[in-house]
Design a protein around this motif. Structure first.
Motif, PDB file in Angstrom:
ATOM      1  N   VAL A   7     -13.611 -37.130 -31.536  1.00 31.09           N
ATOM      2  CA  VAL A   7     -14.078 -37.313 -30.154  1.00 31.09           C
ATOM      3  C   VAL A   7     -14.088 -35.953 -29.469  1.00 31.09           C
ATOM      4  O   VAL A   7     -13.087 -35.221 -29.514  1.00 31.09           O
ATOM      5  CB  VAL A   7     -13.165 -38.284 -29.375  1.00 31.09           C
ATOM      6  CG1 VAL A   7     -13.644 -38.425 -27.925  1.00 31.09           C
ATOM      7  CG2 VAL A   7     -13.115 -39.639 -30.054  1.00 31.09           C
ATOM      8  N   ASP A   8     -15.196 -35.620 -28.847  1.00 37.64           N
ATOM      9  CA  ASP A   8     -15.335 -34.354 -28.129  1.00 37.64           C
ATOM     10  C   ASP A   8     -15.633 -34.676 -26.669  1.00 37.64           C
ATOM     11  O   ASP A   8     -16.726 -35.143 -26.341  1.00 37.64           O
ATOM     12  CB  ASP A   8     -16.475 -33.533 -28.748  1.00 37.64           C
ATOM     13  CG  ASP A   8     -16.649 -32.168 -28.084  1.00 37.64           C
ATOM     14  OD1 ASP A   8     -15.668 -31.667 -27.501  1.00 37.64           O
ATOM     15  OD2 ASP A   8     -17.763 -31.610 -28.162  1.00 37.64           O
ATOM     16  N   ILE A   9     -14.654 -34.444 -25.798  1.00 40.02           N
ATOM     17  CA  ILE A   9     -14.802 -34.755 -24.372  1.00 40.02           C
ATOM     18  C   ILE A   9     -15.190 -33.479 -23.633  1.00 40.02           C
ATOM     19  O   ILE A   9     -14.469 -32.486 -23.670  1.00 40.02           O
ATOM     20  CB  ILE A   9     -13.500 -35.322 -23.793  1.00 40.02           C
ATOM     21  CG1 ILE A   9     -13.112 -36.618 -24.511  1.00 40.02           C
ATOM     22  CG2 ILE A   9     -13.653 -35.578 -22.286  1.00 40.02           C
ATOM     23  CD1 ILE A   9     -11.761 -37.182 -24.076  1.00 40.02           C
ATOM     24  N   ALA A  16     -18.657 -39.029 -29.839  1.00 43.64           N
ATOM     25  CA  ALA A  16     -17.723 -39.620 -30.801  1.00 43.64           C
ATOM     26  C   ALA A  16     -18.473 -39.830 -32.100  1.00 43.64           C
ATOM     27  O   ALA A  16     -19.669 -40.169 -32.109  1.00 43.64           O
ATOM     28  CB  ALA A  16     -17.161 -40.938 -30.280  1.00 43.64           C
ATOM     29  N   ALA A  17     -17.786 -39.625 -33.216  1.00 42.19           N
ATOM     30  CA  ALA A  17     -18.423 -39.766 -34.513  1.00 42.19           C
ATOM     31  C   ALA A  17     -17.408 -40.204 -35.551  1.00 42.19           C
ATOM     32  O   ALA A  17     -16.220 -39.858 -35.468  1.00 42.19           O
ATOM     33  CB  ALA A  17     -19.070 -38.449 -34.944  1.00 42.19           C
ATOM     34  N   VAL A  18     -17.885 -40.952 -36.530  1.00 41.31           N
ATOM     35  CA  VAL A  18     -17.090 -41.251 -37.719  1.00 41.31           C
ATOM     36  C   VAL A  18     -17.420 -40.178 -38.746  1.00 41.31           C
ATOM     37  O   VAL A  18     -18.589 -39.969 -39.087  1.00 41.31           O
ATOM     38  CB  VAL A  18     -17.398 -42.650 -38.265  1.00 41.31           C
ATOM     39  CG1 VAL A  18     -16.635 -42.885 -39.573  1.00 41.31           C
ATOM     40  CG2 VAL A  18     -17.021 -43.714 -37.238  1.00 41.31           C
ATOM     41  N   VAL A  19     -16.381 -39.481 -39.216  1.00 42.74           N
ATOM     42  CA  VAL A  19     -16.563 -38.324 -40.096  1.00 42.74           C
ATOM     43  C   VAL A  19     -15.802 -38.554 -41.396  1.00 42.74           C
ATOM     44  O   VAL A  19     -14.634 -38.947 -41.380  1.00 42.74           O
ATOM     45  CB  VAL A  19     -16.059 -37.030 -39.415  1.00 42.74           C
ATOM     46  CG1 VAL A  19     -16.278 -35.817 -40.311  1.00 42.74           C
ATOM     47  CG2 VAL A  19     -16.737 -36.835 -38.063  1.00 42.74           C
ATOM     48  N   ASN A 115     -10.126 -24.966 -29.969  1.00 45.01           N
ATOM     49  CA  ASN A 115      -9.312 -24.982 -31.175  1.00 45.01           C
ATOM     50  C   ASN A 115      -9.888 -25.934 -32.215  1.00 45.01           C
ATOM     51  O   ASN A 115      -9.927 -25.629 -33.415  1.00 45.01           O
ATOM     52  CB  ASN A 115      -7.878 -25.396 -30.844  1.00 45.01           C
ATOM     53  CG  ASN A 115      -7.108 -24.329 -30.089  1.00 45.01           C
ATOM     54  OD1 ASN A 115      -7.549 -23.183 -30.003  1.00 45.01           O
ATOM     55  ND2 ASN A 115      -5.978 -24.698 -29.534  1.00 45.01           N
ATOM     56  N   ALA A 116     -10.332 -27.103 -31.750  1.00 47.97           N
ATOM     57  CA  ALA A 116     -10.933 -28.070 -32.667  1.00 47.97           C
ATOM     58  C   ALA A 116     -12.208 -27.496 -33.296  1.00 47.97           C
ATOM     59  O   ALA A 116     -12.440 -27.653 -34.498  1.00 47.97           O
ATOM     60  CB  ALA A 116     -11.241 -29.375 -31.930  1.00 47.97           C
ATOM     61  N   ALA A 117     -13.021 -26.822 -32.497  1.00 49.29           N
ATOM     62  CA  ALA A 117     -14.237 -26.217 -33.025  1.00 49.29           C
ATOM     63  C   ALA A 117     -13.912 -25.118 -34.039  1.00 49.29           C
ATOM     64  O   ALA A 117     -14.617 -24.951 -35.047  1.00 49.29           O
ATOM     65  CB  ALA A 117     -15.082 -25.652 -31.890  1.00 49.29           C
ATOM     66  N   GLU A 291     -19.841 -29.303 -34.107  1.00 48.49           N
ATOM     67  CA  GLU A 291     -18.523 -28.765 -34.412  1.00 48.49           C
ATOM     68  C   GLU A 291     -17.415 -29.437 -33.607  1.00 48.49           C
ATOM     69  O   GLU A 291     -16.272 -29.526 -34.064  1.00 48.49           O
ATOM     70  CB  GLU A 291     -18.489 -27.254 -34.207  1.00 48.49           C
ATOM     71  CG  GLU A 291     -18.726 -26.815 -32.790  1.00 48.49           C
ATOM     72  CD  GLU A 291     -18.953 -25.315 -32.683  1.00 48.49           C
ATOM     73  OE1 GLU A 291     -19.036 -24.656 -33.721  1.00 48.49           O
ATOM     74  OE2 GLU A 291     -19.067 -24.819 -31.548  1.00 48.49           O
ATOM     75  N   GLY A 292     -17.734 -29.940 -32.412  1.00 48.63           N
ATOM     76  CA  GLY A 292     -16.721 -30.593 -31.594  1.00 48.63           C
ATOM     77  C   GLY A 292     -16.154 -31.831 -32.262  1.00 48.63           C
ATOM     78  O   GLY A 292     -14.935 -31.974 -32.406  1.00 48.63           O
ATOM     79  N   VAL A 293     -17.030 -32.736 -32.712  1.00 48.58           N
ATOM     80  CA  VAL A 293     -16.551 -33.970 -33.335  1.00 48.58           C
ATOM     81  C   VAL A 293     -16.001 -33.701 -34.734  1.00 48.58           C
ATOM     82  O   VAL A 293     -15.027 -34.326 -35.161  1.00 48.58           O
ATOM     83  CB  VAL A 293     -17.648 -35.053 -33.376  1.00 48.58           C
ATOM     84  CG1 VAL A 293     -17.968 -35.538 -31.971  1.00 48.58           C
ATOM     85  CG2 VAL A 293     -18.906 -34.566 -34.082  1.00 48.58           C
TER      86      VAL A 293
END
Length: 305
Positions: A7-9, A16-19, A115-117, A291-293
């Protein structure tokens, strides 16, 4: 095969994505971030999107390693709370992990979006094989994800890397944080559009400012060169501070392309403190659209990596 929900807010939209653990996105949904509703309502909307994605991909709870959330700072990853980010002004001490965990019986993890990216780029993008790099996002705001000796540098509460409030040129005036000349005040997409509009005497988007730059508008060219100078100055400070193998730049402003990358590279090659530092490569992010999700999902597959 394991899967996670990323999830990228953001200030204007939430994705939101299923990865899959391979990095493949099975399904992704983007919804507007509605600043007129309470944060709890927005989190409920995101939760409904997640439930729908899980159902549509045919997965069971046992197939999911968790839900990773990337969000703008300031935040507190230890408490799982988002704390008053500038572009989400109503989100004050929102316990996003607790609220989402009430809906789902799988682990929920929170991390700064930059950081997530950075994790996404390390996993699948421009930082594959690198142990020391700084990922810089230049978008609505500016932030950085720092990886040192193969591990993410998060800080005490997850707020390391807020380089948007590194002072680079006080002549630009006072930032909303109270300091004068912050990088974000000069070089974020929001600021580029604002300053460009003042210079041109009409309302411009960030893209339109760069269109005028490419067209040779003298006043806009002078301004954009100052933007590139500010980004270059910040990059030199990052090289001198963290001794990275590479600076990776992503975010919407990076789409201007070669002029930005060449300017930052030139700054580093001239002004970094030592000869090896002056050879630090400046490269574009490879996963800009997702890259966010992907990075948020990576929190579940390889937390802290």
């Amino acid at each position: 095969m394991k899967y996670a929900v990323g999830v990228d807010i953001g200030g204007t939209k939430a994705a939101a994505a299923v990865v899959a653990e391979t990095g493949e996105i099975l399904k992704k949904t983007v919804i507007p971030t509605d600043g007129t509703v309470a944060p709890e309502e927005m989190i409920e909307r995101i939760s409904r999107v997640i439930s729908k994605l899980i159902k549509e991909t045919g997965l069971q709870a046992g197939d999911l390693s968790g839900i990773g959330i990337g969000a703008p700072g300031p935040l507190d990853t230890k408490r799982g709370a988002i704390h008053s980010p500038p572009y989400l002004p109503r989100w004050i001490d929102v316990p996003v992990v607790q609220l989402m965990a009430q809906r789902f019986s799988i682990p929920v993890l929170l991390e700064n979006d930059a950081n997530a990216a950075a994790l996404a780029e390390k996993w699948l993008g421009a930082a594959r094989g690198l142990n020391d790099f700084v990922y810089v996002t230049v978008s609505t705001g500016i932030g950085a994800g720092i990886v040192s000796d193969g591990r993410l540098v998060s800080g005490r509460r997850g707020n390391a890397g807020e380089i948007g409030h590194m002072v680079v040129d006080p002549s630009f005036g006072r930032c909303f944080c109270g300091l004068y000349g912050c990088l974000e005040l000069i070089a974020s997409g929001t600021s580029i559009a604002k300053h460009g509009s003042v210079i041109s005497g009409r309302t411009l988007s960030t893209k339109e400012v760069f269109d005028l730059y490419r067209a040779g508008d003298a006043a806009i060219m002078e301004f954009v060169d100052r933007v590139f100078h500010a980004l270059g100055t910040a990059a030199v400070s990052l090289v001198n501070t963290f001794d990275p193998e590479a600076i990776i730049i992503g975010g919407g402003v990076s789409q201007v392309g070669d002029p930005l990358f060449k300017a930052v590279q030139t700054h580093i090659s001239r002004y970094a403190l030592d000869a090896v530092g002056r050879q630090t490569q400046v490269v574009p992010a490879q996963l800009n659209q997702s890259e966010g999700v992907i990075g948020a999902a990576a929190l579940c597959f390889q937390p802290g990596s």
